[in-house]
Design a protein around this motif. Structure first.
Motif, mmCIF file in Angstrom:
data_model
loop_
_atom_site.group_PDB
_atom_site.id
_atom_site.type_symbol
_atom_site.label_atom_id
_atom_site.label_comp_id
_atom_site.label_asym_id
_atom_site.label_seq_id
_atom_site.Cartn_x
_atom_site.Cartn_y
_atom_site.Cartn_z
ATOM 1 N N THR A 4 -4.115 -3.007 -14.331
ATOM 2 C CA THR A 4 -3.505 -1.705 -14.043
ATOM 3 C C THR A 4 -1.984 -1.781 -14.047
ATOM 4 O O THR A 4 -1.316 -0.921 -14.636
ATOM 5 C CB THR A 4 -3.987 -1.177 -12.676
ATOM 6 O OG1 THR A 4 -5.417 -1.109 -12.688
ATOM 7 C CG2 THR A 4 -3.411 0.190 -12.369
ATOM 8 N N LYS A 43 -8.684 0.648 -0.784
ATOM 9 C CA LYS A 43 -9.061 1.496 0.351
ATOM 10 C C LYS A 43 -10.412 1.074 0.942
ATOM 11 O O LYS A 43 -10.631 1.206 2.143
ATOM 12 C CB LYS A 43 -9.108 2.978 -0.063
ATOM 13 C CG LYS A 43 -7.750 3.606 -0.176
ATOM 14 C CD LYS A 43 -7.078 3.614 1.170
ATOM 15 C CE LYS A 43 -5.764 4.313 1.172
ATOM 16 N NZ LYS A 43 -5.051 4.161 2.428
ATOM 17 N N ALA A 102 -6.112 -4.811 -10.583
ATOM 18 C CA ALA A 102 -4.665 -4.561 -10.458
ATOM 19 C C ALA A 102 -3.881 -5.346 -11.512
ATOM 20 O O ALA A 102 -2.831 -4.894 -11.978
ATOM 21 C CB ALA A 102 -4.182 -4.918 -9.058
ATOM 22 N N HIS A 154 -10.048 -5.588 -6.210
ATOM 23 C CA HIS A 154 -8.776 -4.854 -6.284
ATOM 24 C C HIS A 154 -7.753 -5.691 -7.052
ATOM 25 O O HIS A 154 -7.098 -5.210 -7.970
ATOM 26 C CB HIS A 154 -8.251 -4.536 -4.877
ATOM 27 C CG HIS A 154 -6.818 -4.114 -4.849
ATOM 28 N ND1 HIS A 154 -6.420 -2.842 -5.195
ATOM 29 C CD2 HIS A 154 -5.689 -4.796 -4.528
ATOM 30 C CE1 HIS A 154 -5.097 -2.768 -5.087
ATOM 31 N NE2 HIS A 154 -4.633 -3.942 -4.691
ATOM 32 N N GLU A 200 0.838 -1.208 0.000
ATOM 33 C CA GLU A 200 0.000 0.000 0.000
ATOM 34 C C GLU A 200 0.871 1.257 0.000
ATOM 35 O O GLU A 200 0.609 2.199 -0.753
ATOM 36 C CB GLU A 200 -0.917 0.002 1.223
ATOM 37 C CG GLU A 200 -1.789 1.239 1.308
ATOM 38 C CD GLU A 200 -2.629 1.283 2.574
ATOM 39 O OE1 GLU A 200 -3.190 2.358 2.842
ATOM 40 O OE2 GLU A 200 -2.720 0.274 3.292
ATOM 41 N N VAL A 242 -5.781 3.210 -12.330
ATOM 42 C CA VAL A 242 -5.013 3.441 -11.088
ATOM 43 C C VAL A 242 -5.949 3.870 -9.971
ATOM 44 O O VAL A 242 -5.895 3.330 -8.850
ATOM 45 C CB VAL A 242 -3.909 4.494 -11.307
ATOM 46 C CG1 VAL A 242 -3.289 4.930 -9.977
ATOM 47 C CG2 VAL A 242 -2.836 3.957 -12.244
ATOM 48 N N LEU A 243 -6.812 4.835 -10.256
ATOM 49 C CA LEU A 243 -7.696 5.351 -9.213
ATOM 50 C C LEU A 243 -8.702 4.303 -8.738
ATOM 51 O O LEU A 243 -8.986 4.206 -7.540
ATOM 52 C CB LEU A 243 -8.403 6.619 -9.702
ATOM 53 C CG LEU A 243 -7.473 7.800 -10.012
ATOM 54 C CD1 LEU A 243 -8.262 8.953 -10.614
ATOM 55 C CD2 LEU A 243 -6.707 8.240 -8.780
ATOM 56 N N ASN A 289 2.514 1.752 -3.454
ATOM 57 C CA ASN A 289 1.570 2.212 -4.474
ATOM 58 C C ASN A 289 1.143 3.655 -4.244
ATOM 59 O O ASN A 289 0.965 4.416 -5.199
ATOM 60 C CB ASN A 289 0.366 1.274 -4.563
ATOM 61 C CG ASN A 289 0.692 0.051 -5.384
ATOM 62 O OD1 ASN A 289 1.102 0.159 -6.526
ATOM 63 N ND2 ASN A 289 0.541 -1.114 -4.780
ATOM 64 N N THR A 290 1.000 4.034 -3.001
ATOM 65 C CA THR A 290 0.692 5.435 -2.693
ATOM 66 C C THR A 290 1.843 6.325 -3.163
ATOM 67 O O THR A 290 1.618 7.383 -3.759
ATOM 68 C CB THR A 290 0.446 5.621 -1.180
ATOM 69 O OG1 THR A 290 -0.662 4.791 -0.804
ATOM 70 C CG2 THR A 290 0.130 7.063 -0.839
ATOM 71 N N THR A 314 -8.294 0.991 -8.896
ATOM 72 C CA THR A 314 -7.531 -0.029 -8.169
ATOM 73 C C THR A 314 -7.259 0.440 -6.741
ATOM 74 O O THR A 314 -7.442 -0.313 -5.781
ATOM 75 C CB THR A 314 -6.200 -0.327 -8.901
ATOM 76 O OG1 THR A 314 -6.501 -0.713 -10.245
ATOM 77 C CG2 THR A 314 -5.434 -1.440 -8.213
ATOM 78 N N TYR A 315 -6.844 1.677 -6.617
ATOM 79 C CA TYR A 315 -6.547 2.253 -5.296
ATOM 80 C C TYR A 315 -7.819 2.319 -4.433
ATOM 81 O O TYR A 315 -7.796 1.963 -3.259
ATOM 82 C CB TYR A 315 -5.928 3.644 -5.477
ATOM 83 C CG TYR A 315 -5.278 4.179 -4.234
ATOM 84 C CD1 TYR A 315 -4.031 3.717 -3.825
ATOM 85 C CD2 TYR A 315 -5.882 5.172 -3.472
ATOM 86 C CE1 TYR A 315 -3.418 4.211 -2.684
ATOM 87 C CE2 TYR A 315 -5.278 5.673 -2.340
ATOM 88 C CZ TYR A 315 -4.039 5.189 -1.949
ATOM 89 O OH TYR A 315 -3.438 5.693 -0.823
ATOM 90 N N ILE A 336 1.764 6.711 -6.916
ATOM 91 C CA ILE A 336 0.775 7.721 -7.321
ATOM 92 C C ILE A 336 1.359 9.117 -7.126
ATOM 93 O O ILE A 336 1.231 9.989 -7.995
ATOM 94 C CB ILE A 336 -0.547 7.545 -6.550
ATOM 95 C CG1 ILE A 336 -1.263 6.268 -7.008
ATOM 96 C CG2 ILE A 336 -1.458 8.766 -6.732
ATOM 97 C CD1 ILE A 336 -2.463 5.878 -6.165
#
Length: 179
Positions: free
Chosen positions: A156, A142, A153, A149, A77, A134-135, A80-81, A137-138, A84
């Motif tokens: 993505t 979340k 992913a 996901h 996580e 991306v958005l 990946n954050t 998947t994120y 982004i």
């Protein structure tokens, strides 16, 4: 708020961002502050920096996949954050460069010219396509919707990785022609 209600809310935001970001980039790409009479220095130092950020994004994405395969969800996580964040930093630097500098023309000839434009065009198209992936998947992560996901992913990751890697390739190919 239920997950379904949250998902609906996020989907509206994702849709809006998926439209607004490419339109804003396209609009700002055509704005050259110098030509509009602003006294700005060209930010010619930015291309190698934002190309490096693209390279870092690619490495971080691979590290994120390795982390999740090893069962380290928290690191996955965080990586990946960070990826982004890197993509956003790239985008801001890219816009700033193009708003203060003239576009560089690729000077290669023959087959390499076709290779360059193929990579550039697919990079640009997929950089737009990957935004909602991306958005979404994120968002799924979340919201704790890990089965969906994981499913998105798998689409993505290769798209985003391609965009990150080809960003570096495009820079390397055009860098001899920067003034």
């Amino acid at each position: 708020m239920s997950n379904l209600a949250q998902e609906r809310k996020y989907k509206k935001i994702i849709t809006a961002l998926s439209i607004i970001i490419p339109l804003a980039v396209a609009a700002l790409f055509g704005v050259n502050l110098k030509k509009l009479g602003f006294n700005v220095e060209p930010l010619t130092f930015l291309p190698p920096i934002y190309a490096s950020v693209n390279g870092l994004t690619a490495l971080v994405l691979v590290a994120a996949v390795i982390a999740i395969k090893k069962g380290n969800r928290k690191l996955h996580e965080q990586l990946n954050t960070f990826a982004i964040f890197c993509s956003l930093a790239f985008l801001l630097m890219y816009i700033a460069y193009h708003m203060t500098s003239d576009s560089t023309k690729f000077g290669g000839e023959g087959v390499i010219r076709y290779v360059y434009y193929f990579i550039l065009i697919t990079h640009i198209i997929l950089s737009v396509v990957v935004i909602p992936f991306v958005l979404t998947t994120y968002m799924r992560a979340k919201l704790g919707d890990f089965p969906n996901h994981k499913k998105i992913a798998k689409k993505t990751f290769p798209l985003w990785l391609y965009v990150a890697v080809t960003g570096v390739v495009v820079y390397i190919m055009i860098s001899p022609y920067y003034v």
